[in-house]
Scaffold this motif. Structure first.
Motif, PDB file in Angstrom:
ATOM      1  N   GLU A 110       7.115   6.107  -5.396  1.00  0.00           N
ATOM      2  CA  GLU A 110       6.723   6.691  -4.157  1.00  0.00           C
ATOM      3  C   GLU A 110       5.753   7.904  -4.239  1.00  0.00           C
ATOM      4  O   GLU A 110       5.023   8.205  -3.410  1.00  0.00           O
ATOM      5  N   SER A 111       5.931   8.414  -5.386  1.00  0.00           N
ATOM      6  CA  SER A 111       5.048   9.639  -5.787  1.00  0.00           C
ATOM      7  C   SER A 111       3.607   9.220  -6.291  1.00  0.00           C
ATOM      8  O   SER A 111       2.639   9.940  -6.175  1.00  0.00           O
ATOM      9  N   MET A 112       3.370   7.778  -6.483  1.00  0.00           N
ATOM     10  CA  MET A 112       2.120   7.323  -6.955  1.00  0.00           C
ATOM     11  C   MET A 112       1.722   5.972  -6.134  1.00  0.00           C
ATOM     12  O   MET A 112       1.606   5.075  -6.777  1.00  0.00           O
ATOM     13  N   PRO A 113       1.761   6.294  -4.874  1.00  0.00           N
ATOM     14  CA  PRO A 113       1.466   4.848  -4.128  1.00  0.00           C
ATOM     15  C   PRO A 113      -0.037   4.386  -4.578  1.00  0.00           C
ATOM     16  O   PRO A 113      -0.758   4.864  -4.998  1.00  0.00           O
ATOM     17  N   GLY A 114      -0.027   3.035  -4.319  1.00  0.00           N
ATOM     18  CA  GLY A 114      -0.863   2.305  -4.540  1.00  0.00           C
ATOM     19  C   GLY A 114      -1.135   1.662  -5.764  1.00  0.00           C
ATOM     20  O   GLY A 114      -2.074   0.975  -6.356  1.00  0.00           O
ATOM     21  N   ARG A 115      -0.494   1.884  -6.848  1.00  0.00           N
ATOM     22  CA  ARG A 115      -0.294   1.283  -8.197  1.00  0.00           C
ATOM     23  C   ARG A 115       0.101  -0.168  -8.185  1.00  0.00           C
ATOM     24  O   ARG A 115      -0.158  -0.708  -8.986  1.00  0.00           O
ATOM     25  N   GLY A 116       0.973  -0.315  -7.321  1.00  0.00           N
ATOM     26  CA  GLY A 116       1.134  -2.036  -7.075  1.00  0.00           C
ATOM     27  C   GLY A 116       2.471  -2.328  -7.711  1.00  0.00           C
ATOM     28  O   GLY A 116       3.410  -3.021  -7.375  1.00  0.00           O
ATOM     29  N   PHE A 163       1.006 -12.078 -13.295  1.00  0.00           N
ATOM     30  CA  PHE A 163       1.379 -11.296 -12.096  1.00  0.00           C
ATOM     31  C   PHE A 163       0.670 -10.000 -12.079  1.00  0.00           C
ATOM     32  O   PHE A 163      -0.218  -9.565 -10.786  1.00  0.00           O
ATOM     33  N   ALA A 164       0.642  -9.278 -13.251  1.00  0.00           N
ATOM     34  CA  ALA A 164      -0.173  -8.154 -13.512  1.00  0.00           C
ATOM     35  C   ALA A 164      -1.846  -8.233 -13.391  1.00  0.00           C
ATOM     36  O   ALA A 164      -2.346  -7.655 -12.728  1.00  0.00           O
ATOM     37  N   ALA A 165      -2.053  -9.333 -13.888  1.00  0.00           N
ATOM     38  CA  ALA A 165      -3.513  -9.780 -13.934  1.00  0.00           C
ATOM     39  C   ALA A 165      -4.048  -9.857 -12.411  1.00  0.00           C
ATOM     40  O   ALA A 165      -5.159  -9.510 -11.990  1.00  0.00           O
ATOM     41  N   ARG A 166      -3.229 -10.600 -11.699  1.00  0.00           N
ATOM     42  CA  ARG A 166      -3.775 -10.941  -9.944  1.00  0.00           C
ATOM     43  C   ARG A 166      -3.621  -9.668  -9.301  1.00  0.00           C
ATOM     44  O   ARG A 166      -4.415  -9.436  -8.547  1.00  0.00           O
ATOM     45  N   ALA A 167      -2.594  -8.780  -9.813  1.00  0.00           N
ATOM     46  CA  ALA A 167      -2.512  -7.444  -8.974  1.00  0.00           C
ATOM     47  C   ALA A 167      -3.753  -6.622  -9.501  1.00  0.00           C
ATOM     48  O   ALA A 167      -4.400  -6.093  -8.484  1.00  0.00           O
ATOM     49  N   ARG A 168      -4.105  -6.660 -10.528  1.00  0.00           N
ATOM     50  CA  ARG A 168      -5.278  -5.844 -11.002  1.00  0.00           C
ATOM     51  C   ARG A 168      -6.642  -6.388 -10.481  1.00  0.00           C
ATOM     52  O   ARG A 168      -7.606  -5.431 -10.029  1.00  0.00           O
ATOM     53  N   ASP A 169      -6.684  -7.552 -10.294  1.00  0.00           N
ATOM     54  CA  ASP A 169      -7.969  -8.227  -9.639  1.00  0.00           C
ATOM     55  C   ASP A 169      -7.862  -7.753  -8.120  1.00  0.00           C
ATOM     56  O   ASP A 169      -8.982  -7.597  -7.522  1.00  0.00           O
ATOM     57  N   ARG A 170      -6.937  -7.212  -7.372  1.00  0.00           N
ATOM     58  CA  ARG A 170      -6.627  -6.743  -6.348  1.00  0.00           C
ATOM     59  C   ARG A 170      -6.964  -5.205  -6.091  1.00  0.00           C
ATOM     60  O   ARG A 170      -6.729  -4.824  -5.238  1.00  0.00           O
ATOM     61  N   GLY A 171      -7.139  -4.549  -7.158  1.00  0.00           N
ATOM     62  CA  GLY A 171      -7.111  -3.151  -7.261  1.00  0.00           C
ATOM     63  C   GLY A 171      -5.906  -2.326  -7.706  1.00  0.00           C
ATOM     64  O   GLY A 171      -5.902  -1.093  -7.886  1.00  0.00           O
ATOM     65  N   TYR A 172      -4.931  -2.990  -8.011  1.00  0.00           N
ATOM     66  CA  TYR A 172      -3.694  -2.301  -8.162  1.00  0.00           C
ATOM     67  C   TYR A 172      -3.470  -1.802  -9.840  1.00  0.00           C
ATOM     68  O   TYR A 172      -4.354  -2.589 -10.352  1.00  0.00           O
TER      69      TYR A 172
END
Length: 305
Positions: A108-114, A208-217
């Motif tokens: 919650e303190s680091m939103p947007g990391r995914g 899952f992480a690679a696809r998240a990183r592709d979306r900027g997470y």
């Protein structure tokens, strides 16, 4: 609709020795946070599911008549839950007090990391580094092929996926958070359509992480959220686990790395290790993996639900 803050999803497979420890540790790990717990049993041959059914009435238990694989069972469990946060947890873990509360507060303190993870420990509380890794690359595939990742294990240069000697003792962005302790907002889970079910077991968290990183997470871990994790309780030994790991690596390479080079390098790495095992009499798992190469040579089958 649940009022819980987090849905804890546990995939169970032949883990009767640990499931009580896992479930009993959750209340203290949550502290003042609220959770719904979903356990998906993948047709365990032992009494794992019966233990859950008899002793933990608050847990939602889903019993499969066949083994759907880790990714398939996780997706099934998440679909049956409704909290705004999703926490994947292995059954062979024992959460430390306040671990999940701290992980939620950190996220919650680091939103947007995914994607968020913590620190895994052995039973003696020494660091067990598998909570996170760097993602595979052409270079890491080359170091595997040449044996450098074995000779120079934990080297930042020659064993790059290990992330060097870092003890997982600081907040850090990482390539991937492993599925033994993985927290993500449900919105991110839905955006990524969950885990790719081509990965029967192993490799799905990297994908899952690679696809998240592709979306900027940017997956990130905190050392303040710790669980004891006994590696491989639900996995077979004697080469079977290695063949599954290799199938996951090949599938990831074919999906996320450019050209066929990484796939070739992984195959060469196994061949050389199998040859070394034959010469030295050590490393049986590599000889077994090579003898079963048809099961991992091209990765997992190209299908997804």
């Amino acid at each position: 609709m649940s009022d819980a803050e987090v849905s804890i999803v546990i995939v169970l497979y032949n883990c009767q020795e640990w499931i009580r420890r896992c479930l009993d540790s959750i209340p203290a790990a949550l502290a003042d946070r609220t959770a719904e717990i979903v356990v998906v049993d993948n047709a365990s041959a032992d009494s794992s599911a019966d233990i859950v059914a008899a002793e933990y009435p608050e847990v939602m238990l889903l019993r499969n008549t066949s083994n759907l694989g880790f990714a398939g069972a996780v997706n099934q469990g998440v679909a049956a839950s409704s909290a705004p946060w999703v926490l994947l947890l292995n059954p062979d873990t024992e959460a430390q007090p306040e671990a999940f509360a701290r992980l939620l507060t950190f996220a919650e303190s680091m939103p947007g990391r995914g994607i968020y993870g913590g620190r895994t420990l052995r039973s003696d509380l020494s660091v067990e580094p598998s909570s996170c890794w760097a993602l595979p690359t052409i270079w890491s595939s080359a170091t595997f092929a040449l044996g450098l990742s074995t000779v120079f294990a934990r080297s930042r240069l020659f064993d790059p996926e290990s992330m060097g000697s870092w003890q997982r003792d600081s907040v850090r962005e990482v390539g991937m958070v492993t599925g033994c302790l993985l927290l993500t907002p449900r919105t991110v889970w839905d955006e990524l359509h969950g885990l790719d079910e081509r990965y029967f077991v192993y490799g799905e968290d990297a994908d899952f992480a690679a696809r998240a990183r592709d979306r900027g997470y940017r997956p990130t871990i905190t050392p303040d959220a710790a669980v004891i994790h006994e590696i491989g309780i639900s996995s077979a030994d004697g080469g079977s686990k290695t063949t599954l790991l290799l199938a996951g690596k090949i599938t990831y390479a074919r999906t996320h790395l450019p050209g066929p080079f990484a796939v070739y390098l992984l195959r060469v790495g196994v061949a050389l290790r199998a040859l070394g095992a034959r010469i030295t009499g050590r490393g049986t798992k590599w000889r077994v993996a090579w003898s079963r190469r048809e099961s991992w040579w091209d990765g997992f089958p190209e299908q997804r639900r």
